[in-house]
Scaffold this motif. Structure first.
Motif, PDB file in Angstrom:
ATOM      1  N   THR B 363       0.850  -1.186   0.000  1.00 38.87           N
ATOM      2  CA  THR B 363       0.000   0.000   0.000  1.00 38.87           C
ATOM      3  C   THR B 363       0.891   1.243   0.000  1.00 38.87           C
ATOM      4  O   THR B 363       2.068   1.153   0.321  1.00 38.87           O
ATOM      5  CB  THR B 363      -0.871   0.019   1.266  1.00 38.87           C
ATOM      6  N   PRO B 364       0.337   2.404  -0.370  1.00 40.75           N
ATOM      7  CA  PRO B 364       1.144   3.631  -0.318  1.00 40.75           C
ATOM      8  C   PRO B 364       1.702   3.906   1.071  1.00 40.75           C
ATOM      9  O   PRO B 364       2.863   4.290   1.219  1.00 40.75           O
ATOM     10  CB  PRO B 364       0.157   4.722  -0.731  1.00 40.75           C
ATOM     11  N   ILE B 365       0.898   3.644   2.107  1.00 37.73           N
ATOM     12  CA  ILE B 365       1.403   3.913   3.467  1.00 37.73           C
ATOM     13  C   ILE B 365       2.575   2.990   3.788  1.00 37.73           C
ATOM     14  O   ILE B 365       3.554   3.391   4.423  1.00 37.73           O
ATOM     15  CB  ILE B 365       0.273   3.813   4.530  1.00 37.73           C
ATOM     16  N   ALA B 366       2.501   1.750   3.294  1.00 35.77           N
ATOM     17  CA  ALA B 366       3.605   0.815   3.496  1.00 35.77           C
ATOM     18  C   ALA B 366       4.859   1.346   2.818  1.00 35.77           C
ATOM     19  O   ALA B 366       5.956   1.289   3.380  1.00 35.77           O
ATOM     20  CB  ALA B 366       3.242  -0.562   2.953  1.00 35.77           C
ATOM     21  N   PHE B 367       4.691   1.876   1.625  1.00 31.80           N
ATOM     22  CA  PHE B 367       5.846   2.405   0.895  1.00 31.80           C
ATOM     23  C   PHE B 367       6.493   3.564   1.657  1.00 31.80           C
ATOM     24  O   PHE B 367       7.690   3.557   1.929  1.00 31.80           O
ATOM     25  CB  PHE B 367       5.431   2.868  -0.506  1.00 31.80           C
ATOM     26  N   TRP B 368       5.658   4.542   2.015  1.00 29.23           N
ATOM     27  CA  TRP B 368       6.229   5.724   2.665  1.00 29.23           C
ATOM     28  C   TRP B 368       6.793   5.396   4.038  1.00 29.23           C
ATOM     29  O   TRP B 368       7.862   5.891   4.411  1.00 29.23           O
ATOM     30  CB  TRP B 368       5.192   6.850   2.757  1.00 29.23           C
ATOM     31  N   ALA B 369       6.098   4.559   4.770  1.00 32.94           N
ATOM     32  CA  ALA B 369       6.594   4.205   6.106  1.00 32.94           C
ATOM     33  C   ALA B 369       7.902   3.431   6.017  1.00 32.94           C
ATOM     34  O   ALA B 369       8.699   3.453   6.956  1.00 32.94           O
ATOM     35  CB  ALA B 369       5.556   3.402   6.861  1.00 32.94           C
ATOM     36  N   SER B 370       8.130   2.759   4.891  1.00 27.25           N
ATOM     37  CA  SER B 370       9.389   2.016   4.773  1.00 27.25           C
ATOM     38  C   SER B 370      10.523   2.896   4.243  1.00 27.25           C
ATOM     39  O   SER B 370      11.647   2.455   4.124  1.00 27.25           O
ATOM     40  CB  SER B 370       9.212   0.784   3.900  1.00 27.25           C
ATOM     41  N   MET B 371      10.202   4.137   3.917  1.00 25.97           N
ATOM     42  CA  MET B 371      11.248   5.084   3.501  1.00 25.97           C
ATOM     43  C   MET B 371      11.671   6.002   4.658  1.00 25.97           C
ATOM     44  O   MET B 371      12.828   6.356   4.792  1.00 25.97           O
ATOM     45  CB  MET B 371      10.749   5.965   2.342  1.00 25.97           C
ATOM     46  N   ILE B 372      10.694   6.398   5.464  1.00 27.09           N
ATOM     47  CA  ILE B 372      10.982   7.330   6.553  1.00 27.09           C
ATOM     48  C   ILE B 372      11.769   6.612   7.647  1.00 27.09           C
ATOM     49  O   ILE B 372      11.343   5.562   8.134  1.00 27.09           O
ATOM     50  CB  ILE B 372       9.658   7.900   7.123  1.00 27.09           C
ATOM     51  N   PRO B 373      12.922   7.144   8.034  1.00 27.97           N
ATOM     52  CA  PRO B 373      13.786   6.418   8.978  1.00 27.97           C
ATOM     53  C   PRO B 373      13.140   6.133  10.338  1.00 27.97           C
ATOM     54  O   PRO B 373      13.534   5.194  11.012  1.00 27.97           O
ATOM     55  CB  PRO B 373      14.994   7.336   9.155  1.00 27.97           C
ATOM     56  N   PHE B 374      12.149   6.948  10.727  1.00 34.96           N
ATOM     57  CA  PHE B 374      11.486   6.693  12.002  1.00 34.96           C
ATOM     58  C   PHE B 374      10.847   5.310  12.027  1.00 34.96           C
ATOM     59  O   PHE B 374      10.835   4.638  13.044  1.00 34.96           O
ATOM     60  CB  PHE B 374      10.407   7.745  12.263  1.00 34.96           C
ATOM     61  N   SER B 375      10.277   4.904  10.885  1.00 38.42           N
ATOM     62  CA  SER B 375       9.527   3.651  10.870  1.00 38.42           C
ATOM     63  C   SER B 375      10.151   2.596   9.967  1.00 38.42           C
ATOM     64  O   SER B 375       9.788   1.426  10.057  1.00 38.42           O
ATOM     65  CB  SER B 375       8.088   3.923  10.419  1.00 38.42           C
ATOM     66  N   SER B 376      11.111   2.995   9.111  1.00 40.09           N
ATOM     67  CA  SER B 376      11.596   2.043   8.106  1.00 40.09           C
ATOM     68  C   SER B 376      12.206   0.765   8.678  1.00 40.09           C
ATOM     69  O   SER B 376      12.001  -0.301   8.101  1.00 40.09           O
ATOM     70  CB  SER B 376      12.560   2.727   7.144  1.00 40.09           C
ATOM     71  N   PRO B 377      12.926   0.807   9.811  1.00 37.35           N
ATOM     72  CA  PRO B 377      13.505  -0.454  10.281  1.00 37.35           C
ATOM     73  C   PRO B 377      12.450  -1.530  10.510  1.00 37.35           C
ATOM     74  O   PRO B 377      12.670  -2.697  10.201  1.00 37.35           O
ATOM     75  CB  PRO B 377      14.181  -0.067  11.604  1.00 37.35           C
ATOM     76  N   MET B 378      11.297  -1.135  11.042  1.00 40.24           N
ATOM     77  CA  MET B 378      10.247  -2.118  11.305  1.00 40.24           C
ATOM     78  C   MET B 378       9.447  -2.433  10.049  1.00 40.24           C
ATOM     79  O   MET B 378       9.242  -3.580   9.685  1.00 40.24           O
ATOM     80  CB  MET B 378       9.313  -1.597  12.399  1.00 40.24           C
ATOM     81  N   VAL B 379       8.998  -1.372   9.360  1.00 39.99           N
ATOM     82  CA  VAL B 379       8.077  -1.562   8.236  1.00 39.99           C
ATOM     83  C   VAL B 379       8.784  -2.235   7.069  1.00 39.99           C
ATOM     84  O   VAL B 379       8.227  -3.130   6.432  1.00 39.99           O
ATOM     85  CB  VAL B 379       7.460  -0.207   7.826  1.00 39.99           C
ATOM     86  N   MET B 380      10.033  -1.836   6.790  1.00 36.58           N
ATOM     87  CA  MET B 380      10.710  -2.456   5.658  1.00 36.58           C
ATOM     88  C   MET B 380      10.964  -3.930   5.912  1.00 36.58           C
ATOM     89  O   MET B 380      10.881  -4.744   5.005  1.00 36.58           O
ATOM     90  CB  MET B 380      12.018  -1.714   5.351  1.00 36.58           C
ATOM     91  N   MET B 381      11.232  -4.298   7.155  1.00 42.94           N
ATOM     92  CA  MET B 381      11.414  -5.725   7.461  1.00 42.94           C
ATOM     93  C   MET B 381      10.142  -6.498   7.148  1.00 42.94           C
ATOM     94  O   MET B 381      10.194  -7.603   6.618  1.00 42.94           O
ATOM     95  CB  MET B 381      11.784  -5.914   8.937  1.00 42.94           C
ATOM     96  N   ALA B 382       8.989  -5.913   7.483  1.00 39.85           N
ATOM     97  CA  ALA B 382       7.724  -6.583   7.202  1.00 39.85           C
ATOM     98  C   ALA B 382       7.534  -6.756   5.695  1.00 39.85           C
ATOM     99  O   ALA B 382       6.986  -7.764   5.240  1.00 39.85           O
ATOM    100  CB  ALA B 382       6.569  -5.778   7.798  1.00 39.85           C
TER     101      ALA B 382
END
Lengths: 321, 443
Positions: B363-382
């Motif tokens: 989803t778009p939120i998944a994409f953006w959250a996996s770019m922003i360093p605040f959330s990317s460590p968790m979201v990109m792993m998912a």
């Protein structure tokens, strides 16, 4: 060389020279254009009330803060914290240790941070621990030490790497007279060996006893600079104490006035235009039996209070960020 | 650098030698494995027993309601919804007369409400009995029906990803599991090790050793030494956990009966094809084989590589912020609570996004959250768990990593500036506004 020309001429035995140091915080001038020199091997007193700018000044000398402007010369060269930090031993007023760490390991760690090798540091620690009868402490933890004991440890750690410049901020607070003397003797010994000591305190009687040269700062400015003897001369009030058997009565009140009398001593102020011999002469003329006749110099404490009183410098502390 | 190394060593060894670290490290995997074993054990044995009275005017349903170790079906007379409890039944199931043209509900009355799984299984049984009945009425013979059922038991959906010429088996359930587990693990470690950094900084400040050390090293060196040292403690802990969990699971596998182990090996050799005498392989052997087979579909080197990167990157990003907060706290640890809030909020928020992303990685939120360093460590792993480049393209992964590196460089710089002022300041209550001022004032 060109760089050095803009600094004022340094005499050979000057170790540290502060030149027009300024450090301003948002709301105040913590250090406002202060200059002074410290001689190699001297014991130097940096005095001032709370919030005068002493700590800021010391933090600039130790490389913790950078001055906004001005220069610090160490050994004739501009002070470079990256290198020169190892030539300095600093015992800050706010000092402490890792409570859970063993004392030997802790001393070793802090010595290594000052650039000593492990073997070198171990040897030096053993030497000092033996000297201060602390050998049994090696495996103890700091939390098991009394305040005075950890003070001794602090001192050892400060001088361990044989720094050229030793800065001690209130080194005697919390020490009993016995240990205070131990440290005091070490300070003399270190100065004799060529170390230069900056000594910052509020305790004027210690300054008077230990220091050769003092600087008094207040509200970020230097207000006094000189040897202890010179300063006392500068602030003397032509006060003399006369010890007699029967008391003193003086006839010429335009020349002399009795300030107070206590325990057989009479304190007499000699007014301007007259000298001590005039007083003596009168006493002799009056046939007063003089046992003792001394000039009373003001204590540093009196001078300090006189200069600082009413400036409310204390209110500046904690506001200076 | 040499001095930073000394600080790293002290931070590391003082923690690793600590008894608490050893206990936590060795107890946690044992606790986790024990917890899994216990839940498995109780789900097998510790179930409630149901004694169900069935009122069924249709004959054909009776055959489908077979007794299990959980449910005992009886078909008594003279039992109704008023007296089933007195007659010793826990539930009563009332099935109306079946009529293929009208939809009628069957009713379950219980002494204690029945679990969803159990209800589900009963309703499936009844529905399939009705379905069978209708098929039989339409002329399909019993033996054909049986073979249909048997065949459907051994077939399942296998999804494959097609990328160019290569085709790879994919498993969404596994991806979800891995994504969730690694996201959760990073979330927890950010908190645990971040707080450890903060407490370490606070200790140095309240012990008044900070100024002693800062007269020997630069504040930044002290801060980095602490962050790196504690990060190394975290990595050590992970490493020990992985080793412990692997050895514990293989030890647990050793307790399997030898015939099942034998069957699993046979299945592995035959690539899962249960040939010829297929029923020789027991259900448990097939299950174990399936778990092993499913696990093998994941791209483990990529996942582990990404995990290490995102753990380190995320840790550096957050630890710096925690260090900054620690440096501003005075004697009162309560101050830390309110100052920590702006750090914990994005962490919690990222965790919430992670749970959503594990189900839908694109989803778009998944994409953006996996770019922003605040959330990317968790979201990109998912997201990475779903596969690279099938779910996440290479450029997305590269950009996310780049952003995280940039992010932690920025937070480290920012925190360094807050830290060097905060660590030497006593007796002043610091707010975020003041910290902001320290960070951006001129040197």
């Amino acid at each position: 060389m060109e760089l050095y020309l803009k600094y004022k001429f340094l005499t050979m035995d000057t170790l540290l020279s502060l030149q027009n140091l300024k450090k301003y915080y948002a709301t105040q001038k913590a250090v406002d254009d202060i200059s002074f020199d410290i001689k190699q091997g001297s014991i130097f007193g940096l005095l001032g009330p709370n919030g005068a700018g002493k700590t800021t000044l010391l933090r600039m000398i130790t490389g913790i803060f950078y001055p906004d402007s001005g220069a610090i010369l160490l050994d004739g060269a501009p002070f470079n914290p990256m290198v020169d930090i190892e030539k300095i031993g600093y015992m800050p007023e706010e000092r402490g240790m890792y409570k859970k760490m063993k004392i030997g390991e802790q001393a070793l760690y802090l010595a290594q941070l000052k650039g000593m090798s492990k073997a070198d540091a171990t040897e030096k620690i053993k030497y000092w621990f033996k000297k201060f009868e602390m050998e049994s402490w090696w495996n103890k933890k700091v939390e098991d030490l009394s305040k005075g004991m950890s003070q001794k440890l602090q001192f050892v750690i400060t001088v361990l790497h044989e720094p050229k410049l030793i800065i001690l901020d209130e080194p005697f607070s919390g020490l009993d007279p016995l240990n205070a003397n131990l440290i005091k003797d070490e300070i003399y010994a270190l100065a004799k060996k060529g170390s230069t000591i900056i000594f910052s305190t509020h305790r004027m009687e210690q300054v008077e006893e230990i220091c050769d040269h003092i600087v008094l700062v207040n509200l970020g400015k230097k207000i006094l600079d000189g040897t202890v003897a010179d300063i006392k001369q500068q602030f003397k009030e032509n006060l003399f104490s006369i010890e007699t058997e029967a008391g003193v009565s003086l006839s010429d009140s335009s020349a002399f006035s009795i300030v107070r009398t206590e325990a057989g001593k009479t304190f007499v102020k000699i007014n301007e235009g007259f000298r001590s011999n005039d007083l003596l002469q009168q006493l002799i003329t009056q046939n007063t039996q003089v046992i003792g006749f001394n000039e009373v110099l003001p204590s540093l404490n009196d001078i300090f209070i006189k200069l600082v009183e009413g400036t409310h410098a204390g209110a500046r502390a904690f506001q200076n960020i | 650098m040499n001095k930073t190394w000394l600080i790293i060593q002290r931070e590391y060894s003082s923690r690793v030698k600590n008894k608490r670290f050893l206990i936590l490290t060795f107890l946690t995997p044992i606790l986790i494995v024990g917890l899994i074993a216990a839940t498995t054990y109780f789900s097998i044995t510790g179930v409630e027993h149901r004694n169900i009275a069935v009122i069924d005017p249709n004959d054909f349903i009776k055959n489908s309601l077979k007794n299990t170790n959980q449910i005992n079906f009886s078909f008594p007379n003279n039992v109704d919804s008023n007296n089933y409890q007195q007659k010793g039944f826990t539930d009563i199931l009332i099935i109306p007369k079946f009529d293929k043209n009208t939809k009628t509900d069957y009713i379950l009355r219980s002494k204690k409400s029945m679990g969803l799984m159990l209800q589900e299984s009963i309703s499936t049984k009844i529905n399939s009995a009705i379905e069978d009945q209708m098929l039989q009425e339409a002329g399909i013979q019993q033996n054909i029906l049986d073979s249909i059922h048997k065949a459907s038991q051994f077939s399942e959906l296998k999804a494959y990803e097609d990328k160019g010429s290569s085709s790879k088996e994919s498993n969404a359930g596994l991806a979800m599991g891995i994504g969730y587990a690694s996201g959760l693990l990073i979330y927890m470690t950010m908190f645990i090790y971040g707080a450890m950094v903060m407490r370490g900084v606070m200790e140095e400040k309240t012990n008044r050793i900070a100024e002693v050390i800062i007269s020997s090293v630069k504040p930044f060196e002290l801060m980095m030494g602490k962050i790196i040292g504690i990060g190394a403690v975290g990595l050590t802990q992970f490493l020990l956990w992985i080793i412990l969990i692997i050895s514990l699971t293989s030890a647990a596998a050793g307790f399997l009966p030898s015939d099942i182990q034998q069957q699993v090996t046979t299945l592995q050799q035959s690539n899962g094809q249960v040939a010829g005498g297929m029923m020789q392989a027991s259900e448990s052997a097939v299950k174990i084989y399936n778990i092993q087979h499913t696990m093998a579909t994941a791209n483990w080197p990529l996942i582990i590589g990404c995990f290490i990167f995102y753990f380190i990157g995320g840790y550096l990003f957050y630890a710096a912020l925690f260090a900054a907060v620690g440096s501003t706290v005075n004697e009162d640890p309560q101050d830390a609570q309110s100052l920590m809030f702006p750090i914990t909020m994005p962490l919690i928020f990222s965790y919430v996004i992670t749970t959503m992303v594990t189900q839908n990685p694109n989803t778009p939120i998944a994409f953006w959250a996996s770019m922003i360093p605040f959330s990317s460590p968790m979201v990109m792993m998912a997201r990475v768990a779903y596969g690279v480049p099938s779910a996440v393209s290479y450029w997305e992964l590269a950009l996310s990593m780049l952003c995280l590196v940039g992010g932690f460089i920025f937070t480290t710089w920012l925190s360094g500036r807050i830290y060097r002022t905060g660590i030497l300041l006593y007796g002043k209550k610091v707010t975020w506004k003041i910290m902001f001022k320290w960070a951006f004032k001129k040197a």
